[in-house]
Design an enzyme around this catalytic site. Structure first.
Site, PDB file in Angstrom:
ATOM      1  N   ARG A  11      -2.274 -14.089   4.832  1.00  0.00           N
ATOM      2  CA  ARG A  11      -2.981 -13.376   5.908  1.00  0.00           C
ATOM      3  C   ARG A  11      -2.198 -13.500   7.231  1.00  0.00           C
ATOM      4  NH1 ARG A  11      -7.341 -10.143   4.469  1.00  0.00           N
ATOM      5  NH2 ARG A  11      -8.166 -10.475   6.553  1.00  0.00           N
ATOM      6  N   TYR A  47     -12.444  -1.568  -3.602  1.00  0.00           N
ATOM      7  CA  TYR A  47     -12.939  -1.671  -2.218  1.00  0.00           C
ATOM      8  C   TYR A  47     -14.463  -1.490  -2.122  1.00  0.00           C
ATOM      9  CZ  TYR A  47      -8.428  -2.113   0.212  1.00  0.00           C
ATOM     10  OH  TYR A  47      -7.235  -2.571   0.715  1.00  0.00           O
ATOM     11  N   ASN A  64      -2.038   0.461   6.673  1.00  0.00           N
ATOM     12  CA  ASN A  64      -1.525  -0.781   7.249  1.00  0.00           C
ATOM     13  C   ASN A  64      -0.691  -1.617   6.274  1.00  0.00           C
ATOM     14  OD1 ASN A  64      -3.634  -1.630   5.706  1.00  0.00           O
ATOM     15  ND2 ASN A  64      -4.776  -2.637   7.343  1.00  0.00           N
ATOM     16  N   ARG A  69       2.451  -6.230   9.371  1.00  0.00           N
ATOM     17  CA  ARG A  69       1.749  -5.069   9.921  1.00  0.00           C
ATOM     18  C   ARG A  69       2.286  -4.658  11.291  1.00  0.00           C
ATOM     19  NH1 ARG A  69      -4.213  -6.855   7.680  1.00  0.00           N
ATOM     20  NH2 ARG A  69      -4.263  -5.518   5.840  1.00  0.00           N
ATOM     21  N   PHE A  73     -15.227   4.430   6.899  1.00  0.00           N
ATOM     22  CA  PHE A  73     -13.859   4.753   6.472  1.00  0.00           C
ATOM     23  C   PHE A  73     -13.651   4.641   4.958  1.00  0.00           C
ATOM     24  CE2 PHE A  73     -13.985   0.278   7.839  1.00  0.00           C
ATOM     25  CZ  PHE A  73     -13.545  -0.375   6.688  1.00  0.00           C
ATOM     26  N   HIS A  83      -2.306  -5.429   1.654  1.00  0.00           N
ATOM     27  CA  HIS A  83      -3.619  -6.056   1.485  1.00  0.00           C
ATOM     28  C   HIS A  83      -3.407  -7.502   1.092  1.00  0.00           C
ATOM     29  CE1 HIS A  83      -7.540  -7.144  -0.185  1.00  0.00           C
ATOM     30  NE2 HIS A  83      -6.858  -7.644  -1.203  1.00  0.00           N
ATOM     31  N   GLU A 105      -9.905 -10.508  -7.572  1.00  0.00           N
ATOM     32  CA  GLU A 105      -8.913  -9.431  -7.421  1.00  0.00           C
ATOM     33  C   GLU A 105      -7.764  -9.606  -8.404  1.00  0.00           C
ATOM     34  OE1 GLU A 105     -10.014  -8.660  -2.712  1.00  0.00           O
ATOM     35  OE2 GLU A 105      -8.037  -9.485  -3.201  1.00  0.00           O
ATOM     36  N   LYS A 144       0.820  -1.223   0.000  1.00  0.00           N
ATOM     37  CA  LYS A 144       0.000   0.000   0.000  1.00  0.00           C
ATOM     38  C   LYS A 144       0.858   1.280   0.000  1.00  0.00           C
ATOM     39  CE  LYS A 144      -4.050  -2.108   2.248  1.00  0.00           C
ATOM     40  NZ  LYS A 144      -5.028  -1.987   3.353  1.00  0.00           N
TER      41      LYS A 144
HETATM   42  P1  ATP Z   1      -7.228  -5.747   3.417  1.00  0.00           P
HETATM   43  O1  ATP Z   1      -8.604  -5.977   2.827  1.00  0.00           O
HETATM   44  O2  ATP Z   1      -6.638  -4.407   3.035  1.00  0.00           O
HETATM   45  O3  ATP Z   1      -6.302  -6.883   3.198  1.00  0.00           O
HETATM   46  P2  ATP Z   1      -8.225  -6.553   5.955  1.00  0.00           P
HETATM   47  O4  ATP Z   1      -8.910  -7.655   5.203  1.00  0.00           O
HETATM   48  O5  ATP Z   1      -7.326  -6.905   7.086  1.00  0.00           O
HETATM   49  O6  ATP Z   1      -7.375  -5.657   4.983  1.00  0.00           O
HETATM   50  P3  ATP Z   1     -10.735  -5.102   5.899  1.00  0.00           P
HETATM   51  O7  ATP Z   1     -11.710  -5.209   7.016  1.00  0.00           O
HETATM   52  O8  ATP Z   1     -11.004  -5.822   4.613  1.00  0.00           O
HETATM   53  O9  ATP Z   1      -9.287  -5.504   6.477  1.00  0.00           O
HETATM   54  O10 ATP Z   1     -10.536  -3.562   5.604  1.00  0.00           O
HETATM   55  C1  ATP Z   1      -9.958  -3.121   4.392  1.00  0.00           C
HETATM   56  C2  ATP Z   1      -9.019  -1.976   4.659  1.00  0.00           C
HETATM   57  O11 ATP Z   1      -9.776  -0.856   5.094  1.00  0.00           O
HETATM   58  C3  ATP Z   1      -8.011  -2.224   5.788  1.00  0.00           C
HETATM   59  O12 ATP Z   1      -6.870  -2.928   5.379  1.00  0.00           O
HETATM   60  C4  ATP Z   1      -7.679  -0.799   6.171  1.00  0.00           C
HETATM   61  O13 ATP Z   1      -6.737  -0.221   5.243  1.00  0.00           O
HETATM   62  C5  ATP Z   1      -9.013  -0.092   6.018  1.00  0.00           C
HETATM   63  N1  ATP Z   1      -9.725  -0.059   7.300  1.00  0.00           N
HETATM   64  C6  ATP Z   1     -10.350  -1.099   7.925  1.00  0.00           C
HETATM   65  N2  ATP Z   1     -10.893  -0.718   9.090  1.00  0.00           N
HETATM   66  C7  ATP Z   1     -10.614   0.616   9.206  1.00  0.00           C
HETATM   67  C8  ATP Z   1     -10.910   1.610  10.191  1.00  0.00           C
HETATM   68  N3  ATP Z   1     -11.587   1.322  11.307  1.00  0.00           N
HETATM   69  N4  ATP Z   1     -10.446   2.876   9.964  1.00  0.00           N
HETATM   70  C9  ATP Z   1      -9.780   3.206   8.852  1.00  0.00           C
HETATM   71  N5  ATP Z   1      -9.448   2.315   7.878  1.00  0.00           N
HETATM   72  C10 ATP Z   1      -9.877   1.043   8.051  1.00  0.00           C
HETATM   73 MG    MG Z   2     -10.076  -7.300   3.470  1.00  0.00          MG
END
Ligand code: ATP
Ligand code: MG
Length: 140
Positions: A87, A51, A114, A104, A59, A117, A128, A11
């Protein structure tokens, strides 16, 4: 467990800090092979499509702005149980909750910024990968 492919993104917070190589080293050390990779700069609209599953979350706007704020590196990773393994190597979404030794925990700045992804299942991985790569670009 079978050989799988998963989709990964390094990212903007990580590309800005020149962490592509450090993150790739973690992925490769975990047994994941980078079978496709390119550095791209998403528009806000493209980030929004990627997304879209989060479009009703508070968010979402912030996430799309962040993902289109600097280059990202999109990748396809291949290996035994690659989706779950990636993961695990990534760690929890919020770096405050991420286990020691995860990407992370080491590199992420916040729950939003973070660093990486990773796809969360076989269907999302396939969708994807197809969003970012053509079959010709996947070179095992
Ligand atoms: P990713 O999909 O990026 O691999 P993830 O599966 O761990 O991450 P998701 O719940 O799918 O997490 O959320 C997607 C992304 O949205 C997160 O990686 C983060 O960048 C952002 N995100 C998630 N929760 C929050 C939050 N509470 N505040 C701000 N950004 C958030
Ligand atoms: Mg995710």
């Amino acid at each position: 467990m079978a050989i799988q492919r998963t989709f990964s993104i390094i990212k903007p917070d990580a590309t800005r800090r020149n962490l592509t190589g450090a993150i790739n080293a973690r992925l490769e050390a975990a047994g994941l092979r980078i079978v496709a990779q390119k550095r791209i700069f998403l528009t806000g609209e493209q980030a929004g499509v990627f997304y879209a599953v989060h479009k009703d979350r508070p968010f979402y706007e912030e996430l799309c702005a962040f993902m289109s704020s600097a280059p990202i590196v999109v990748q396809v990773l291949e290996g035994e149980d690659a989706i779950a393994k990636n993961r695990e190597v990534m760690g929890a979404t919020n770096p405050a909750d991420a286990a020691e030794g995860t990407i992370r925990k080491e590199f992420a700045l916040s729950v939003g910024e973070n660093s990486v992804h990773g796809s969360d299942g076989p269907e999302t991985a396939a969708a994807e990968i197809a969003y970012f790569f053509s079959g010709l670009e996947l070179v095992g």
